[in-house]
Enzyme design. Structure first.
Site, PDB file in Angstrom:
ATOM      1  N   ASP A  81       6.492 -13.599  -7.944  1.00  0.00           N
ATOM      2  CA  ASP A  81       5.572 -12.581  -7.421  1.00  0.00           C
ATOM      3  C   ASP A  81       4.117 -12.943  -7.741  1.00  0.00           C
ATOM      4  OD1 ASP A  81       4.916 -10.135  -6.255  1.00  0.00           O
ATOM      5  OD2 ASP A  81       5.097  -9.022  -8.142  1.00  0.00           O
ATOM      6  N   HIS A  82       3.234 -12.819  -6.748  1.00  0.00           N
ATOM      7  CA  HIS A  82       1.781 -12.977  -6.940  1.00  0.00           C
ATOM      8  C   HIS A  82       1.365 -14.293  -7.584  1.00  0.00           C
ATOM      9  CE1 HIS A  82       0.304  -9.129  -5.556  1.00  0.00           C
ATOM     10  NE2 HIS A  82       1.249  -8.506  -6.220  1.00  0.00           N
ATOM     11  N   HIS A 175      -2.154  -1.247  -6.820  1.00  0.00           N
ATOM     12  CA  HIS A 175      -1.240  -1.692  -7.883  1.00  0.00           C
ATOM     13  C   HIS A 175      -1.482  -0.924  -9.185  1.00  0.00           C
ATOM     14  CE1 HIS A 175      -1.067  -5.648  -5.621  1.00  0.00           C
ATOM     15  NE2 HIS A 175       0.200  -5.478  -5.920  1.00  0.00           N
ATOM     16  N   GLY A 176      -0.418  -0.626  -9.894  1.00  0.00           N
ATOM     17  CA  GLY A 176      -0.555  -0.169 -11.273  1.00  0.00           C
ATOM     18  C   GLY A 176      -0.760   1.323 -11.469  1.00  0.00           C
ATOM     19  N   HIS A 203       3.171  -3.493  -1.260  1.00  0.00           N
ATOM     20  CA  HIS A 203       2.925  -3.674  -2.696  1.00  0.00           C
ATOM     21  C   HIS A 203       2.404  -2.368  -3.280  1.00  0.00           C
ATOM     22  CE1 HIS A 203       3.088  -8.160  -3.507  1.00  0.00           C
ATOM     23  NE2 HIS A 203       3.399  -8.069  -2.227  1.00  0.00           N
ATOM     24  N   GLY A 204       2.480  -2.247  -4.611  1.00  0.00           N
ATOM     25  CA  GLY A 204       1.913  -1.067  -5.273  1.00  0.00           C
ATOM     26  C   GLY A 204       2.674   0.207  -4.960  1.00  0.00           C
ATOM     27  N   SER A 206       4.721   2.010  -6.724  1.00  0.00           N
ATOM     28  CA  SER A 206       4.844   3.038  -7.775  1.00  0.00           C
ATOM     29  C   SER A 206       3.905   4.211  -7.515  1.00  0.00           C
ATOM     30  CB  SER A 206       4.500   2.461  -9.151  1.00  0.00           C
ATOM     31  OG  SER A 206       5.360   1.420  -9.469  1.00  0.00           O
ATOM     32  N   VAL A 226       8.063  -2.627  -6.634  1.00  0.00           N
ATOM     33  CA  VAL A 226       7.930  -1.612  -7.686  1.00  0.00           C
ATOM     34  C   VAL A 226       7.868  -2.313  -9.039  1.00  0.00           C
ATOM     35  CG1 VAL A 226       9.016   0.395  -8.774  1.00  0.00           C
ATOM     36  CG2 VAL A 226       9.343  -0.014  -6.328  1.00  0.00           C
ATOM     37  N   THR A 228       5.133  -0.939 -12.052  1.00  0.00           N
ATOM     38  CA  THR A 228       4.606   0.009 -13.045  1.00  0.00           C
ATOM     39  C   THR A 228       5.529   1.203 -13.282  1.00  0.00           C
ATOM     40  OG1 THR A 228       2.434  -0.615 -12.252  1.00  0.00           O
ATOM     41  CG2 THR A 228       2.529   1.344 -13.636  1.00  0.00           C
TER      42      THR A 228
HETATM   43  P1  13P Z   1       3.218  -1.363  -8.905  1.00  0.00           P
HETATM   44  O1  13P Z   1       3.071  -1.940 -10.287  1.00  0.00           O
HETATM   45  O2  13P Z   1       2.055  -0.527  -8.546  1.00  0.00           O
HETATM   46  O3  13P Z   1       4.521  -0.718  -8.702  1.00  0.00           O
HETATM   47  O4  13P Z   1       3.140  -2.609  -7.890  1.00  0.00           O
HETATM   48  C1  13P Z   1       4.126  -3.586  -7.949  1.00  0.00           C
HETATM   49  C2  13P Z   1       3.838  -4.721  -7.052  1.00  0.00           C
HETATM   50  O5  13P Z   1       3.240  -4.584  -6.004  1.00  0.00           O
HETATM   51  C3  13P Z   1       4.332  -6.032  -7.482  1.00  0.00           C
HETATM   52  O6  13P Z   1       4.060  -7.033  -6.570  1.00  0.00           O
END
Ligand code: 13P
Length: 278
Positions: A81-82, A175-176, A203-204, A206, A226, A228
């Site tokens: 990831d990333h 994210h986060g 993405h992001g 959560s 998912v 965070t």
């Molecule tokens: P969150 O941490 O906001 O859930 O995002 C996760 C994410 O996009 C990982 O690539």
């Protein structure tokens, strides 16, 4: 089952469900995700992110994902990831990872195209899938500006020129976020889904409210990331436990905490309609 690529999980651009991508950080997280996948009969993605690589190391993390996946009877993909560095992509592919994401979203368009194309070729040569990103999903508490959201014309060109298997787009998530409050630009998503020939990634997740996740699946999101939210579940479980009984056994607490994480993964699988798709 041996771990598989994103294309072998059963999810496609047309399916009315999305596959969950769950960031894992150690053996306990891997087991929590796999346990939920088995219970829900759902495909799942074990995602290896850069902070977890720093924490546990790339090889130990990938090999733990691979060996635990082999014990299961549902399709599981192991995914980087990333990655922002081509060397870590190469190393992960040499370790037999099934899928890689190159995040060139902060680069200028041409550099993102060039580096992502290189990663797609490397991944395909190894029989793996590749995800790219166009538009910016910010980190922390910032909101998403219009300029950061995915531009449809650029996204179409990016998908065509790079040959990515999955494409991450920016629709309003961040994210986060420690609790769910964000909404998505659903009409932008509909437009992207109509015009882009590969499955789209959120993405992001959560920080995105459940109703918006369900709508996003209706409008074309097929992979949902998912991270965070799962860490929040474990941390709040353990801090409550400590308040209740500071003398309790740590390993028993950890076991119960991972059960709570697993239940949170299972709840998301139901929300993503991926239960019983394995
Ligand atoms: P969150 O941490 O906001 O859930 O995002 C996760 C994410 O996009 C990982 O690539």
């Amino acid at each position: 089952m041996n771990p598989c690529t994103l294309n072998q999980l059963g999810v496609t651009r047309e399916t009315p469900w999305a596959v969950g991508h769950f960031n894992i950080h150690n053996q306990e997280f891997i087991r929590a995700v796999v346990r939920a996948a088995e219970a829900e009969r759902s495909p799942a993605i074990l995602a290896v992110g850069m902070m977890s690589v720093k924490y546990m190391g790339l090889e130990p993390l990938i090999s733990a994902c691979q060996s635990i996946s082999r014990e299961t009877s549902v399709p599981i993909a192991v995914h980087l990831d990333h990655a922002r560095d081509i060397d870590i992509v190469r190393e992960a592919l040499e370790l037999g990872i099934n899928s890689v994401m190159f995040d060139g979203s902060s680069l200028d368009f041409e550099e993102n195209v060039e580096k992502t194309t290189n990663v797609v070729e490397m991944a395909h040569d190894c029989g793996a899938t590749a995800e790219g990103e166009i538009g910016i999903v910010p980190h922390g508490t910032e909101s998403v500006s219009q300029a950061q959201m995915t531009n449809p014309a650029l996204a179409i060109e990016f998908a065509e020129r790079t040959g990515v298997d999955f494409l991450a787009v920016s629709l309003g998530s961040v994210h986060g976020m420690k609790s769910a409050a964000a909404s998505l630009d659903q009409s932008l998503l509909q437009q992207l889904h109509e015009q882009i020939p590969v499955p789209l990634v959120l993405h992001g997740a959560s920080g995105v409210i459940d109703e918006q996740i369900s709508l996003a699946i209706e409008h074309g999101i097929r992979k949902i990331n998912v991270n965070t939210g799962l860490k929040v579940v474990l941390k709040s479980f353990l801090s409550n436990r400590f308040k209740e009984d500071s003398e309790s056994d740590l390993l028993q607490d950890l076991d119960l905490g991972m059960e709570a994480v697993s239940e949170s993964v299972a709840r998301r699988m139901r929300l993503f309609n991926s239960s019983n798709q394995a």
